[in-house]
Design a protein around this motif. Structure first.
Motif, mmCIF file in Angstrom:
data_model
loop_
_atom_site.group_PDB
_atom_site.id
_atom_site.type_symbol
_atom_site.label_atom_id
_atom_site.label_comp_id
_atom_site.label_asym_id
_atom_site.label_seq_id
_atom_site.Cartn_x
_atom_site.Cartn_y
_atom_site.Cartn_z
ATOM 1 N N ILE A 285 -62.070 -22.052 14.201
ATOM 2 C CA ILE A 285 -62.300 -23.416 14.679
ATOM 3 C C ILE A 285 -62.056 -24.418 13.553
ATOM 4 C CG2 ILE A 285 -64.076 -25.033 15.473
ATOM 5 C CD1 ILE A 285 -65.263 -22.824 17.136
ATOM 6 N N THR A 286 -61.311 -25.460 13.867
ATOM 7 C CA THR A 286 -61.058 -26.549 12.920
ATOM 8 C C THR A 286 -62.023 -27.695 13.197
ATOM 9 O OG1 THR A 286 -58.713 -26.008 12.753
ATOM 10 C CG2 THR A 286 -59.361 -28.240 12.112
ATOM 11 N N ILE A 287 -62.699 -28.161 12.145
ATOM 12 C CA ILE A 287 -63.576 -29.327 12.287
ATOM 13 C C ILE A 287 -62.704 -30.568 12.137
ATOM 14 C CG2 ILE A 287 -65.634 -30.517 11.452
ATOM 15 C CD1 ILE A 287 -66.474 -27.900 10.098
ATOM 16 N N ARG A 288 -62.277 -31.107 13.258
ATOM 17 C CA ARG A 288 -61.428 -32.298 13.208
ATOM 18 C C ARG A 288 -62.236 -33.540 12.806
ATOM 19 N NH1 ARG A 288 -56.658 -32.792 14.968
ATOM 20 N NH2 ARG A 288 -57.070 -34.861 15.831
ATOM 21 N N ALA A 289 -63.475 -33.577 13.241
ATOM 22 C CA ALA A 289 -64.350 -34.691 12.874
ATOM 23 C C ALA A 289 -65.794 -34.228 12.967
ATOM 24 C CB ALA A 289 -64.129 -35.890 13.794
ATOM 25 N N LEU A 290 -66.609 -34.723 12.046
ATOM 26 C CA LEU A 290 -68.042 -34.468 12.102
ATOM 27 C C LEU A 290 -68.721 -35.567 11.302
ATOM 28 C CD1 LEU A 290 -70.181 -32.524 13.205
ATOM 29 C CD2 LEU A 290 -70.091 -31.314 11.015
ATOM 30 N N MET A 291 -69.605 -36.319 11.965
ATOM 31 C CA MET A 291 -70.275 -37.428 11.273
ATOM 32 C C MET A 291 -71.679 -37.603 11.807
ATOM 33 S SD MET A 291 -68.110 -40.294 13.284
ATOM 34 C CE MET A 291 -67.098 -38.948 13.913
ATOM 35 N N GLN A 292 -72.581 -37.966 10.923
ATOM 36 C CA GLN A 292 -73.962 -38.257 11.275
ATOM 37 C C GLN A 292 -74.169 -39.755 11.080
ATOM 38 O OE1 GLN A 292 -76.727 -35.413 9.795
ATOM 39 N NE2 GLN A 292 -78.484 -36.812 9.846
ATOM 40 N N ILE A 293 -74.488 -40.456 12.151
ATOM 41 C CA ILE A 293 -74.662 -41.911 12.116
ATOM 42 C C ILE A 293 -76.130 -42.226 12.336
ATOM 43 C CG2 ILE A 293 -74.000 -44.115 13.135
ATOM 44 C CD1 ILE A 293 -71.453 -42.771 14.166
ATOM 45 N N ASP A 294 -76.774 -42.796 11.329
ATOM 46 C CA ASP A 294 -78.174 -43.181 11.521
ATOM 47 C C ASP A 294 -78.252 -44.667 11.855
ATOM 48 O OD1 ASP A 294 -77.614 -44.356 9.107
ATOM 49 O OD2 ASP A 294 -79.146 -43.282 7.974
ATOM 50 N N ASN A 295 -79.417 -45.071 12.349
ATOM 51 C CA ASN A 295 -79.657 -46.469 12.730
ATOM 52 C C ASN A 295 -78.574 -46.975 13.680
ATOM 53 O OD1 ASN A 295 -80.932 -48.943 12.828
ATOM 54 N ND2 ASN A 295 -79.994 -49.698 10.947
ATOM 55 N N LEU A 296 -78.472 -46.322 14.813
ATOM 56 C CA LEU A 296 -77.507 -46.726 15.832
ATOM 57 C C LEU A 296 -77.755 -48.189 16.213
ATOM 58 C CD1 LEU A 296 -75.299 -45.020 17.279
ATOM 59 C CD2 LEU A 296 -76.862 -44.847 19.213
ATOM 60 N N GLN A 297 -76.707 -48.989 16.189
ATOM 61 C CA GLN A 297 -76.843 -50.419 16.450
ATOM 62 C C GLN A 297 -77.037 -50.705 17.944
ATOM 63 O OE1 GLN A 297 -76.802 -52.914 13.728
ATOM 64 N NE2 GLN A 297 -77.421 -50.883 13.025
ATOM 65 N N PRO A 298 -77.719 -51.810 18.278
ATOM 66 C CA PRO A 298 -78.106 -52.055 19.677
ATOM 67 C C PRO A 298 -76.945 -52.075 20.673
ATOM 68 C CG PRO A 298 -79.326 -53.515 18.222
ATOM 69 C CD PRO A 298 -78.308 -52.805 17.367
ATOM 70 N N LYS A 299 -75.863 -52.769 20.359
ATOM 71 C CA LYS A 299 -74.758 -52.871 21.320
ATOM 72 C C LYS A 299 -74.000 -51.557 21.439
ATOM 73 C CE LYS A 299 -74.197 -57.849 20.752
ATOM 74 N NZ LYS A 299 -73.333 -58.949 20.242
ATOM 75 N N PHE A 300 -73.826 -50.860 20.315
ATOM 76 C CA PHE A 300 -73.146 -49.565 20.381
ATOM 77 C C PHE A 300 -74.022 -48.545 21.110
ATOM 78 C CE2 PHE A 300 -71.378 -45.691 18.043
ATOM 79 C CZ PHE A 300 -70.321 -45.564 18.922
ATOM 80 N N ALA A 301 -75.332 -48.624 20.904
ATOM 81 C CA ALA A 301 -76.254 -47.754 21.648
ATOM 82 C C ALA A 301 -76.169 -48.049 23.145
ATOM 83 C CB ALA A 301 -77.678 -47.940 21.149
ATOM 84 N N ALA A 302 -76.137 -49.337 23.504
ATOM 85 C CA ALA A 302 -76.049 -49.714 24.913
ATOM 86 C C ALA A 302 -74.731 -49.251 25.527
ATOM 87 C CB ALA A 302 -76.197 -51.225 25.053
ATOM 88 N N TYR A 303 -73.644 -49.372 24.772
ATOM 89 C CA TYR A 303 -72.346 -48.905 25.264
ATOM 90 C C TYR A 303 -72.405 -47.405 25.551
ATOM 91 C CZ TYR A 303 -67.410 -47.817 25.572
ATOM 92 O OH TYR A 303 -66.200 -47.362 26.025
ATOM 93 N N ASN A 304 -72.947 -46.645 24.611
ATOM 94 C CA ASN A 304 -73.066 -45.202 24.825
ATOM 95 C C ASN A 304 -73.960 -44.890 26.011
ATOM 96 O OD1 ASN A 304 -71.775 -43.305 22.638
ATOM 97 N ND2 ASN A 304 -72.441 -45.122 21.525
ATOM 98 N N GLY A 305 -75.056 -45.626 26.136
ATOM 99 C CA GLY A 305 -75.955 -45.393 27.255
ATOM 100 C C GLY A 305 -75.285 -45.576 28.603
ATOM 101 N N ALA A 306 -74.293 -46.465 28.648
ATOM 102 C CA ALA A 306 -73.597 -46.737 29.907
ATOM 103 C C ALA A 306 -72.478 -45.745 30.189
ATOM 104 C CB ALA A 306 -73.026 -48.152 29.879
ATOM 105 N N THR A 307 -72.091 -44.952 29.204
ATOM 106 C CA THR A 307 -70.899 -44.118 29.367
ATOM 107 C C THR A 307 -71.136 -42.620 29.184
ATOM 108 O OG1 THR A 307 -70.306 -44.478 27.033
ATOM 109 C CG2 THR A 307 -69.361 -45.989 28.647
#
Length: 207
Positions: free
Chosen positions: A4-26
């Motif tokens: 398996i190739t790890i094409r991407a792997l990232m840990q994002i802390d403090n998810l921002q409000p609008k990006f969190a809302a976008y994810n919540g909708a999708t």
């Protein structure tokens, strides 16, 4: 699972409000909230994502937000209010692969665009397929494109941290990742610069 190739792997802390809302909708599963930590990854071949998510869920108290295979790549998002739990999930995945974060592919910016005073007809076309904020004619539109696609997620979060912008669309699956943001000209320019810097700061192996 060394194939398996790890094409991407990232840990994002403090998810921002609008990006969190976008994810919540999708997203398909557990909805991420503002302030959460998320683990986002992309693997090849795609079916490897299922066993790796199983390993992460058994090793921590994270919740599954998204798991999918789109053509050749597998994509996932895991979330928790606890940074430590997300770290445990990440470490379990890496242990299963016998890999480290330095084994992931290094992302690259493939294009950026800033379009000032968006015309009404173009705004309407973009609004037909956007899943986030509506684009209002006359606003400035910023677009960032990168590869591998999943890394566009860190760009979106950092763009929101840097300036008062709206998130129109985040396409994190496929051959290229694309971020569409809108706002004032100055805000969009600042956000695009922050998004670009965030992607360029990620280390890893050359593709």
């Amino acid at each position: 699972m060394s194939e398996i190739t790890i094409r991407a792997l990232m840990q994002i802390d403090n998810l921002q409000p609008k990006f969190a809302a976008y994810n919540g909708a999708t997203v398909q599963g557990s909805v991420p909230l503002s302030g959460d930590t998320v683990l986002i990854g992309e693997f090849a071949p795609g079916n490897g994502v299922f066993s790796l998510i199983d390993r992460a869920l058994k090793a921590s108290s994270v919740e599954a937000t998204t798991q999918m295979v789109e053509r050749e790549f597998g994509f996932f998002i895991l979330r928790s209010p606890s940074n430590a739990e997300v770290s445990a999930a990440r470490d379990a995945m890496l242990a299963e692969l016998g890999a480290s974060m330095s084994d992931r592919l290094k992302p690259a910016i493939t294009s950026t665009q800033i379009i000032t005073s968006v015309e009404p007809y173009q705004a309407q076309l973009l609004n037909k397929w956007r899943k986030g904020a509506l684009i209002v004619p006359g606003q400035t539109l910023g677009i960032v494109e990168c590869a591998p696609a999943a890394y566009i997620s860190i760009a979106a979060n950092e763009a929101e941290k840097a300036a008062e912008i709206d998130i129109v669309e985040v396409r994190a699956v496929g051959r290229f990742g694309r971020l569409f943001i809108s706002g004032s000209e100055n805000s969009v320019k600042t956000a695009v610069e922050a998004a670009t810097q965030a992607i360029e700061a990620v280390d890893g192996q050359d593709a």
